[in-house]
Design a protein around this motif. Structure first.
Motif, PDB file in Angstrom:
ATOM      1  N   HIS A  55     -49.900 -61.255  19.533  1.00 54.42           N
ATOM      2  CA  HIS A  55     -49.552 -60.445  18.355  1.00 54.42           C
ATOM      3  C   HIS A  55     -48.742 -61.278  17.368  1.00 54.42           C
ATOM      4  CE1 HIS A  55     -50.702 -56.813  20.590  1.00 54.42           C
ATOM      5  NE2 HIS A  55     -49.971 -57.294  21.590  1.00 54.42           N
ATOM      6  N   ASN A  56     -48.959 -61.021  16.078  1.00 52.05           N
ATOM      7  CA  ASN A  56     -48.118 -61.548  14.998  1.00 52.05           C
ATOM      8  C   ASN A  56     -47.702 -60.357  14.138  1.00 52.05           C
ATOM      9  OD1 ASN A  56     -47.974 -64.638  14.997  1.00 52.05           O
ATOM     10  ND2 ASN A  56     -50.160 -64.279  15.294  1.00 52.05           N
ATOM     11  N   CYS A  57     -46.610 -59.715  14.524  1.00 50.50           N
ATOM     12  CA  CYS A  57     -46.135 -58.523  13.821  1.00 50.50           C
ATOM     13  C   CYS A  57     -45.280 -58.946  12.633  1.00 50.50           C
ATOM     14  CB  CYS A  57     -45.338 -57.649  14.775  1.00 50.50           C
ATOM     15  SG  CYS A  57     -46.280 -57.191  16.261  1.00 50.50           S
ATOM     16  N   SER A  58     -45.222 -58.093  11.610  1.00 47.32           N
ATOM     17  CA  SER A  58     -44.576 -58.518  10.371  1.00 47.32           C
ATOM     18  C   SER A  58     -43.855 -57.378   9.671  1.00 47.32           C
ATOM     19  CB  SER A  58     -45.610 -59.123   9.418  1.00 47.32           C
ATOM     20  OG  SER A  58     -46.610 -58.164   9.101  1.00 47.32           O
ATOM     21  N   ALA A  59     -42.933 -57.786   8.807  1.00 47.59           N
ATOM     22  CA  ALA A  59     -42.229 -56.834   7.941  1.00 47.59           C
ATOM     23  C   ALA A  59     -41.685 -57.604   6.753  1.00 47.59           C
ATOM     24  CB  ALA A  59     -41.083 -56.160   8.693  1.00 47.59           C
ATOM     25  N   PHE A  60     -41.617 -56.926   5.604  1.00 51.16           N
ATOM     26  CA  PHE A  60     -40.964 -57.547   4.450  1.00 51.16           C
ATOM     27  C   PHE A  60     -40.358 -56.494   3.553  1.00 51.16           C
ATOM     28  CE2 PHE A  60     -45.476 -57.276   3.137  1.00 51.16           C
ATOM     29  CZ  PHE A  60     -45.390 -56.649   1.903  1.00 51.16           C
ATOM     30  N   SER A  89     -47.869 -48.112  18.140  1.00 50.57           N
ATOM     31  CA  SER A  89     -47.340 -47.724  16.836  1.00 50.57           C
ATOM     32  C   SER A  89     -45.828 -47.509  16.868  1.00 50.57           C
ATOM     33  CB  SER A  89     -48.025 -46.440  16.357  1.00 50.57           C
ATOM     34  OG  SER A  89     -47.510 -46.036  15.112  1.00 50.57           O
ATOM     35  N   GLY A  90     -45.142 -48.142  15.933  1.00 51.93           N
ATOM     36  CA  GLY A  90     -43.707 -47.953  15.785  1.00 51.93           C
ATOM     37  C   GLY A  90     -42.840 -48.808  16.681  1.00 51.93           C
ATOM     38  N   THR A  91     -43.449 -49.687  17.477  1.00 53.88           N
ATOM     39  CA  THR A  91     -42.646 -50.477  18.422  1.00 53.88           C
ATOM     40  C   THR A  91     -42.306 -51.871  17.919  1.00 53.88           C
ATOM     41  OG1 THR A  91     -44.617 -51.347  19.561  1.00 53.88           O
ATOM     42  CG2 THR A  91     -43.678 -49.287  20.396  1.00 53.88           C
ATOM     43  N   ALA A  92     -42.884 -52.302  16.805  1.00 57.56           N
ATOM     44  CA  ALA A  92     -42.690 -53.685  16.369  1.00 57.56           C
ATOM     45  C   ALA A  92     -42.303 -53.759  14.890  1.00 57.56           C
ATOM     46  CB  ALA A  92     -43.949 -54.500  16.635  1.00 57.56           C
ATOM     47  N   GLY A  93     -43.262 -53.467  14.008  1.00 51.89           N
ATOM     48  CA  GLY A  93     -43.020 -53.630  12.580  1.00 51.89           C
ATOM     49  C   GLY A  93     -41.855 -52.810  12.063  1.00 51.89           C
TER      50      GLY A  93
END
Length: 216
Positions: free
Chosen positions: A56-61, A79-83
């Protein structure tokens, strides 16, 4: 001079990386300063290519001084566990104009939703510890010009307020170029006038945003 501008926020002066390991799964966080959604998307794609072999390559900005634009992706995690947890670290720390990618190499043991949230959260925090962070503040640029008899008083007042001159020009008088926090302008003007019997004021005042360096 009054200002209706928003308050301060934190920015990345330089990005960084950090790693968190949970039950043999590796979570590698990479952070970078980004000024636009397009820049953030390019960075995320760059990390996906770099870590093409990861599960996985999870992301946020978060973009904008008031966090006007936020995005996050779980990239296949529940859903909801990473980003979302990753984004909450950025917004919770007051970080703006930044993106983060957390790369996961699966260690063979399922972590459950709580374990995933904790791991992605901790990975971003580890990455932030390795970033250089500054605070973008609303303020003013101005020049204080004093003769050599008054300059000592001026420098003392500036030190008391934690204001370091950006530059000094020595001629017939001494001209100090300053960045002044918005909330300190009125007080500093009065203190300079009182200390020098009105001989020293602030000239060329203009509104700016400027960066105060800080340790994370």
């Amino acid at each position: 001079m009054e200002s209706g501008r928003e308050g301060s926020y934190r920015v990345l002066l330089s990005g960084g990386e950090g790693e968190y390991v949970e039950k043999k799964s590796r979570f590698i966080a990479t952070l970078r300063a980004c000024e636009s959604e397009e820049e953030a998307v390019r960075f995320i794609e760059e990390m996906k290519k770099k870590y093409w072999d990861a599960r996985h390559n999870c992301s946020a900005f978060v973009i904008g001084g008031r966090a006007e634009l936020t995005r996050c992706s779980d990239d296949g995690e529940p859903s909801g566990t990473a980003g979302r947890p990753m984004l909450e670290v950025l917004t919770g720390e007051g970080i703006r104009n930044a993106a983060v990618v957390v790369t996961r190499y699966f260690g063979g043991v399922l972590l459950g939703t709580g374990g995933l949230v904790r791991a992605y959260t901790q990975a971003v925090k580890e990455g932030l510890r390795n970033c250089r962070v500054g605070r973008m503040r609303p303020g003013y640029e101005a020049v204080a010009e004093a003769d050599y008899g008054d300059i000592g008083k001026v420098q003392y007042l500036l030190r008391e307020r934690g204001i370091e001159p950006l530059s000094a020009e020595y001629g017939q008088n001494v001209a100090l170029r300053l960045h002044i926090p918005a909330e300190a302008l009125g007080i500093l003007k009065k203190e300079l006038a009182d200390a020098t019997s009105g001989r020293v004021g602030l000239e060329g005042i203009k509104e700016i945003y400027y960066i105060d360096k800080e340790a994370f």
